[in-house]
Write a protein that holds these residues in place. Structure first.
Motif, PDB file in Angstrom:
ATOM      1  N   ASP A  49       0.867  -1.173   0.000  1.00  0.00           N
ATOM      2  CA  ASP A  49       0.000   0.000   0.000  1.00  0.00           C
ATOM      3  C   ASP A  49       0.905   1.225   0.000  1.00  0.00           C
ATOM      4  N   SER A  51       0.312   4.254  -0.326  1.00  0.00           N
ATOM      5  CA  SER A  51      -0.214   5.463   0.308  1.00  0.00           C
ATOM      6  C   SER A  51       0.203   5.530   1.776  1.00  0.00           C
ATOM      7  N   ARG A  52       0.828   4.447   2.274  1.00  0.00           N
ATOM      8  CA  ARG A  52       1.311   4.389   3.650  1.00  0.00           C
ATOM      9  C   ARG A  52       2.822   4.192   3.644  1.00  0.00           C
TER      10      ARG A  52
END
Length: 67
Positions: A49, A51-52
């Motif tokens: 992920d 976005s993290r």
């Protein structure tokens, strides 16, 4: 040929024609990439992920430092 996911969280990687398993300095499970466009391991679905926050590391043995 594939690289099986042992975590149970993602699909297996599909090895390109220029990728193969070989014996490494420490163990038998080393992915050798021949330097061509086919030397890759493709995972057909996202596994990180982005976005993290995440960390990536690699051990690399260069045959040459030129280029």
């Amino acid at each position: 040929m594939t690289a099986a996911d042992s975590s149970g969280n993602a699909p297996d990687a599909i090895l390109g024609a220029g990728a193969a398993w070989t014996t490494g300095q420490v163990g038998e499970h080393v992915l050798h990439l021949d330097g061509t466009g086919n030397g890759n391991a493709d995972i057909p679905a996202p596994v990180v992920d982005t976005s993290r926050s995440f960390t990536v590391s690699a051990w690399v043995k260069l045959d040459s430092a030129q280029g």
